[in-house]
Design an enzyme around this catalytic site. Structure first.
Site, PDB file in Angstrom:
ATOM      1  N   ASP A 110       0.828  -1.205   0.000  1.00 38.80           N
ATOM      2  CA  ASP A 110       0.000   0.000   0.000  1.00 38.80           C
ATOM      3  C   ASP A 110       0.861   1.252   0.000  1.00 38.80           C
ATOM      4  O   ASP A 110       1.823   1.363   0.775  1.00 38.80           O
ATOM      5  CB  ASP A 110      -0.900   0.008   1.242  1.00 38.80           C
ATOM      6  N   TYR A 113       2.644  10.460  -0.498  1.00 34.83           N
ATOM      7  CA  TYR A 113       3.721  10.072   0.402  1.00 34.83           C
ATOM      8  C   TYR A 113       5.057  10.553  -0.165  1.00 34.83           C
ATOM      9  O   TYR A 113       5.449  10.169  -1.272  1.00 34.83           O
ATOM     10  CB  TYR A 113       3.770   8.557   0.603  1.00 34.83           C
ATOM     11  N   SER A 155     -10.948   6.070   1.782  1.00 39.40           N
ATOM     12  CA  SER A 155     -10.173   6.115   3.018  1.00 39.40           C
ATOM     13  C   SER A 155     -10.698   7.213   3.917  1.00 39.40           C
ATOM     14  O   SER A 155     -10.771   8.376   3.502  1.00 39.40           O
ATOM     15  CB  SER A 155      -8.683   6.359   2.719  1.00 39.40           C
ATOM     16  N   PRO A 167      -2.153   0.029  12.807  1.00 39.74           N
ATOM     17  CA  PRO A 167      -2.659  -0.991  13.737  1.00 39.74           C
ATOM     18  C   PRO A 167      -1.878  -1.073  15.048  1.00 39.74           C
ATOM     19  O   PRO A 167      -2.396  -1.605  16.034  1.00 39.74           O
ATOM     20  CB  PRO A 167      -2.525  -2.292  12.936  1.00 39.74           C
ATOM     21  N   GLN A 189      11.854  -5.886  11.431  1.00 36.83           N
ATOM     22  CA  GLN A 189      10.519  -5.455  11.840  1.00 36.83           C
ATOM     23  C   GLN A 189       9.462  -6.075  10.922  1.00 36.83           C
ATOM     24  O   GLN A 189       8.384  -6.469  11.388  1.00 36.83           O
ATOM     25  CB  GLN A 189      10.416  -3.931  11.780  1.00 36.83           C
TER      26      GLN A 189
END
Length: 335
Positions: A49, A54, A152, A207, A290
């Site tokens: 995504d 960005y 969104s 999240p 990560q």
């Protein structure tokens, strides 16, 4: 990796998606970004995504370069349109036909692909008739430049109106991308039930609450150097969460996570994925390890009693007010 359908559509997406908001083109160098994308692929993540805004289009370029050489049919690439890009002229923003049509061409060029799997309206545009916006999206779908359409941070009323138009135009409006985590639940009372009725899935971002739910921020201590709380571009998003009381409560979640063999970050992801209407959870990363850690949360579900314990521990730090959803979209276009 586990996979779910995106809403009621036939498209399957990886439960853990990789997103590059606040990382590619800004916080980390292109080489490190590519390493993170390749780690995602190694972990079985197929859903990526991004958005044209960005890093002012650079994030799309970096992602496209990182995915170069991969089998396109094995990937699900999402991007978005709304916010100002380029020189930020009067038509470089919003959901007008002009901006949407020009933006999809720019996104496809930067991503190095002929189509995106999901093209999303990054916010609602109060300055453009919704009919104009949905007609432009319909043309993009019918031209094969996007397979599905999403929104969104739209309100329940906006989603219902858009879905009605989408049905008339014979295009699949299949998803909503909201912020959603243990602490931020403003979509639960209205947006989630409406989307369930309409067959739309939730592609959730943040999240782990910008890292607050990982447990790395400790009460009474300064944020770790190099963390989002110390970065110029990311600190504004979490500074109001770094209270001693909330951070203490997050630490109290650790025993629950340990009981399930999970880190706090994985536990936060498992909490999100335990809601059946969530199609996938978008996670970012600045290091490959990560990415692998986040991917291990796939397939984990929390029982109702555990979810209730989370509610009890977090208490009044949970934000639920559904009226806040409408605050996400600017009432006037940003320039």
């Amino acid at each position: 990796m586990e996979f779910r359908h995106l809403g009621n559509s036939g498209l399957k997406v990886s439960e853990i998606a990789y997103g590059n908001w606040l990382t590619h083109g800004s916080q980390i160098e292109a080489e490190q970004a590519t390493a993170c994308v390749h780690a995602a692929l190694d972990a079985g993540i197929t859903t990526f995504d991004t958005a044209d805004v960005y890093a002012n289009t650079v994030a799309e370029e970096v992602l496209g370069q990182a995915l170069a050489g991969q089998r396109r049919e094995s990937l699900e690439i999402f991007t978005k349109v709304y916010f100002p890009t380029g020189p930020k002229g009067p038509n470089d923003t919003g959901l007008s036909r002009k901006h949407i049509m020009e933006s999809i061409h720019g996104s496809l060029r930067r991503l190095g692909t002929d189509y995106v799997d999901l093209y999303q309206a990054h916010r609602f545009d109060h300055a453009t008739p919704l009919e104009e916006t949905m007609s432009a999206f319909a043309d993009i779908v019918h031209q094969g430049k996007a397979h599905y359409i999403g929104v969104s941070e739209w309100t329940v009323e906006q989603i219902r109106r858009a879905h009605g138009l989408a049905r008339e135009l014979h295009i699949p409006l299949v998803s909503n991308q909201p912020q959603y985590n243990m602490l931020w639940r403003i979509i639960e009372d209205e947006v989630m039930p409406a989307c369930a009725d309409l067959g739309m899935g939730q592609v959730v971002f943040s999240p782990i609450a910008q890292g607050v739910l990982t447990g790395k921020y400790l009460p009474g201590q300064a944020p770790p150097q190099g963390s989002r709380a110390t970065s110029e571009g990311g600190s504004q998003f979490i500074e109001n969460l770094l209270t001693d009381d909330l951070l203490t409560r997050v630490q109290r979640l650790a025993p629950l996570a340990e009981e399930h063999g999970l880190t706090l970050a994985q536990f936060a992801l498992a909490w999100v994925l335990s809601h059946e209407q969530v199609s996938c959870a978008i996670t970012g990363a600045s290091r490959p390890e990560q990415v692998h850690g986040n991917a291990e949360a796939a397939g984990h579900r929390l029982e109702a009693d555990v979810m209730a314990q989370v509610d009890e521990i977090l208490g009044d730090h949970v934000t639920r007010d559904p009226s806040i959803v409408g605050n996400a979209s600017p009432q006037e276009r940003l320039t």
